[in-house]
Structures are given as C-alpha cells and as structure tokens.
Design an enzyme around this catalytic site. Structure first.
Site, short mmCIF file in Angstrom:
data_model
loop_
_atom_site.label_atom_id
_atom_site.label_comp_id
_atom_site.label_asym_id
_atom_site.label_seq_id
_atom_site.Cartn_x
_atom_site.Cartn_y
_atom_site.Cartn_z
CE1 TYR A 127 -4.23 1.74 0.60
CE2 TYR A 127 -2.86 3.14 1.99
CZ TYR A 127 -4.05 2.92 1.32
OH TYR A 127 -5.05 3.86 1.34
CE LYS A 163 -3.75 4.65 -1.82
NZ LYS A 163 -4.81 5.10 -2.72
CB ILE A 172 -11.24 8.74 5.59
CG1 ILE A 172 -10.15 9.77 5.20
CG2 ILE A 172 -12.63 9.22 5.19
CD1 ILE A 172 -10.27 11.13 5.84
P1 NAP Z 1 -13.86 1.96 -0.03
O1 NAP Z 1 -14.99 2.50 0.76
O2 NAP Z 1 -13.45 0.54 0.16
O3 NAP Z 1 -14.17 2.25 -1.58
C1 NAP Z 1 -13.34 1.80 -2.59
C2 NAP Z 1 -14.21 1.42 -3.76
O4 NAP Z 1 -13.33 1.04 -4.85
C3 NAP Z 1 -15.10 0.20 -3.47
O5 NAP Z 1 -16.39 0.37 -4.02
C4 NAP Z 1 -14.34 -0.91 -4.20
O6 NAP Z 1 -15.14 -2.00 -4.57
C5 NAP Z 1 -13.81 -0.15 -5.40
N1 NAP Z 1 -12.76 -0.91 -6.07
C6 NAP Z 1 -11.78 -1.64 -5.51
N2 NAP Z 1 -11.06 -2.23 -6.44
C7 NAP Z 1 -11.57 -1.85 -7.63
C8 NAP Z 1 -11.25 -2.16 -8.98
N3 NAP Z 1 -10.25 -3.00 -9.29
N4 NAP Z 1 -11.96 -1.59 -9.96
C9 NAP Z 1 -13.00 -0.77 -9.67
N5 NAP Z 1 -13.39 -0.47 -8.41
C10 NAP Z 1 -12.67 -1.01 -7.40
O7 NAP Z 1 -12.54 2.79 0.25
P2 NAP Z 1 -12.35 4.36 0.60
O8 NAP Z 1 -11.99 4.46 2.02
O9 NAP Z 1 -13.44 5.15 0.02
O10 NAP Z 1 -11.01 4.62 -0.23
C11 NAP Z 1 -11.00 5.33 -1.46
C12 NAP Z 1 -9.57 5.68 -1.80
O11 NAP Z 1 -9.05 6.50 -0.75
C13 NAP Z 1 -8.63 4.48 -1.91
O12 NAP Z 1 -7.71 4.70 -2.95
C14 NAP Z 1 -7.91 4.47 -0.58
O13 NAP Z 1 -6.64 3.86 -0.67
C15 NAP Z 1 -7.81 5.95 -0.31
N6 NAP Z 1 -7.63 6.28 1.11
C16 NAP Z 1 -8.54 5.88 2.04
C17 NAP Z 1 -8.31 6.20 3.37
C18 NAP Z 1 -9.28 5.80 4.46
O14 NAP Z 1 -8.90 5.94 5.65
N7 NAP Z 1 -10.46 5.33 4.15
C19 NAP Z 1 -7.16 6.91 3.74
C20 NAP Z 1 -6.26 7.29 2.75
C21 NAP Z 1 -6.51 6.98 1.44
P3 NAP Z 1 -15.11 -3.32 -3.63
O15 NAP Z 1 -15.93 -2.95 -2.43
O16 NAP Z 1 -15.73 -4.36 -4.50
O17 NAP Z 1 -13.68 -3.60 -3.29
#
Ligand code: NAP
Length: 247
Positions: free
Chosen positions: A154, A158, A187
């Site tokens: 990860y 990133k 988040i």
């Molecule tokens: P999330 O709620 O898990 O949403 C991610 C979405 O992306 C899910 O609907 C997932 O589907 C979809 N996805 C995963 N793999 C995919 C693929 N190969 N093709 C198309 N869609 C796909 O996560 P989030 O927290 O919103 O995170 C969004 C972004 O922010 C990510 O890049 C994450 O690394 C980044 N981020 C998050 C945090 C945090 O604390 N939440 C912090 C820093 C950065 P599935 O459910 O089927 O996997």
C-alpha cells in the site's frame, strides 16, 4: 460551479468516491460513478437522480484497462465530453512485514492502487485533451508520504501515485490539463471499518484533531481542486489528515 462539466469517479460506489460523486453532482457536474461493485454505484447514482442531479453508474475494473476505455468512450458519447476524473478505487491488502508479504497480494495491491490509476489517466487524458482541458485528482494517502509497518504494498503504491501525478502534471499543464493528488489520513469508510478498534484508536491517537475524518471532508477538498478556483494548482499533493503528518 461545475455546471456543464462531466466527471468520472472510480470507486464511486463507496466511501470517499461516493462522497466525491455526491459533492460534485451537487456542485452541478454530471457524475459517472465507476466501480467494480455496480450495485453500490447504482445506489449512489439513483439517490442523486432522485434529488434531481445528473448521475449514472458504470461497471469497470481499474485493473482491466479496456473496461475503463469503454466507460470513458460511453461517457463521452452520452454526455459530449469528459472534464474531470477522480481516482478513488483502492484496496488495502493484507498486513505483513516485507519478507512475509505474500507476493500475489503485493501484485494485487499494486494492480488496483497504482496501475489502476495509471490506466485511468491513460484513458481520461486523451478525452480531456479533446474537451480542451480538464482536471485529474488522484486519491493517494498519508501512506504516500510516510511508511507504515506491515503495509509495504500500500505504501509503495501510494508513493507511486504521487510520483505519477507529478509526472503527468508536468506533461499536460501546457494543454490545460491539471493533475493533482489528495492524501487523506484515516477516514471513516468501509475500507477502515474492517480495522480493529485497537488499530483505529492507535491511528486516531496520532491525529492532532483526535478523530478520524469523514469522506465528505475529503470530497470538499476535491471539489475545490476540480473547480476553477484552483486554476493555478497542478502537480501538488494535498493532505486532508487532521494534522496527522505534522509530526
Ligand atoms: P472503499 O470504501 O473501500 O471504496 C473503494 C471502492 O473502490 C469500493 O467500491 C471498491 O469495490 C472499489 N474498487 C476496488 N477495487 C476496484 C477495482 N479493481 N476496480 C473498480 N473499483 C474497485 O474505500 P475508501 O476508504 O473510500 O477509499 C477510497 C480511496 O481512498 C482508496 O484509494 C484508498 O486507498 C484511499 N484512502 C482511504 C483512506 C481511508 O482511511 N479510508 C485513507 C487514505 C486513502 P469493492 O468494495 O468491490 O472492493
């Protein structure tokens, strides 16, 4: 503010992507929510349409470039152009120290979180060029700036996203295409919901604001970055982390 703009958001069915979809739609854009979980993306799109906003869902897997190409082509055919892309699709992967990190999991995390961003940019940038300009916001992470033990894939992905963002920003600035990244801290979303209470507490302990952020707080920053108010902003990364990286 975004009236007349068309925005494509990967990972738009959940968490930060869904919040970005809601925010950009309410700011006037037509939003195309792309996700491998089509039902989830549909739910978000349907609720926006019910409120009178322009939104639709499309299936694509960011690891399969042709599916992104199809989503971009259909978007341009149906809405005339593509001006904004937000790359939110991401996964966390397992937790293990580097020598024990499973190779297949490493490949999978890089495939979604880094190659998926590259594929998305490869597909959206030519469409933005045809539109006379555009904005790409790549969702990176505080893990794009610092290391977290047992999280090598990860962290590597990133860091890579921030490098790709800077590179594309230099390449396309002259064509009116801005490319920036946003680095959230912890988040509240389905991604972090799977973490143990102890893991969340330890992370939040390192946040000066003493709480996790909300997807909407990331979306507010994204909404600024895609707007004309950020017209001289490109190549930069923008933290939204409650102060986590101040130490
Ligand atoms: P999330 O709620 O898990 O949403 C991610 C979405 O992306 C899910 O609907 C997932 O589907 C979809 N996805 C995963 N793999 C995919 C693929 N190969 N093709 C198309 N869609 C796909 O996560 P989030 O927290 O919103 O995170 C969004 C972004 O922010 C990510 O890049 C994450 O690394 C980044 N981020 C998050 C945090 C945090 O604390 N939440 C912090 C820093 C950065 P599935 O459910 O089927 O996997």
């Amino acid at each position: 503010m975004l009236n007349g703009k068309v925005a494509l958001i990967t990972g738009g069915g959940s968490g930060i992507g869904a919040a970005c979809g809601r925010r950009l739609a309410r700011d006037g854009a037509i939003v195309v929510l792309v996700d491998r979980d089509l039902e989830a993306a549909r739910e978000v799109a349907d609720s926006l349409v019910a409120e009178g906003f322009g939104a639709e869902a499309r299936w694509a897997d960011v690891c399969e470039e042709q599916t992104l190409a199809d989503a971009v082509t259909t978007t341009c055919q149906e809405h005339g152009a593509l001006h904004i892309a937000v790359t939110c699709a991401g996964i966390t992967g397992p937790f293990a120290p580097t020598a024990d990190y499973p190779s297949d999991a490493f490949d999978a995390v890089l495939a979604v979180n880094l190659t998926g961003v590259f594929y998305t940019m490869r597909q959206v940038i030519p469409a933005m060029r045809s539109a006379g300009g555009g904005v790409v916001v790549n969702i990176a992470s505080v893990a794009g700036h610092v290391a977290f033990r047992k999280h090598g894939a990860y962290v590597a992905a990133k860091h890579g996203v921030i490098g790709l963002t800077r590179t594309a920003a230099r390449e396309y600035a002259i064509e009116g295409i801005r490319v920036v990244s946003v680095s959230p801290g912890v988040i509240e979303s389905p991604m972090t919901a799977v973490l143990s209470d102890d893991a969340i507490r330890r992370t939040v302990d390192s946040v000066p604001m003493a709480r996790a952020g909300l997807p909407e707080e990331v979306a507010d920053l994204v909404a600024f970055l895609v707007s004309d108010r950020a017209r001289y902003v490109t190549g930069s990364d923008h933290l939204v982390d409650g102060g986590q990286l101040t130490q």
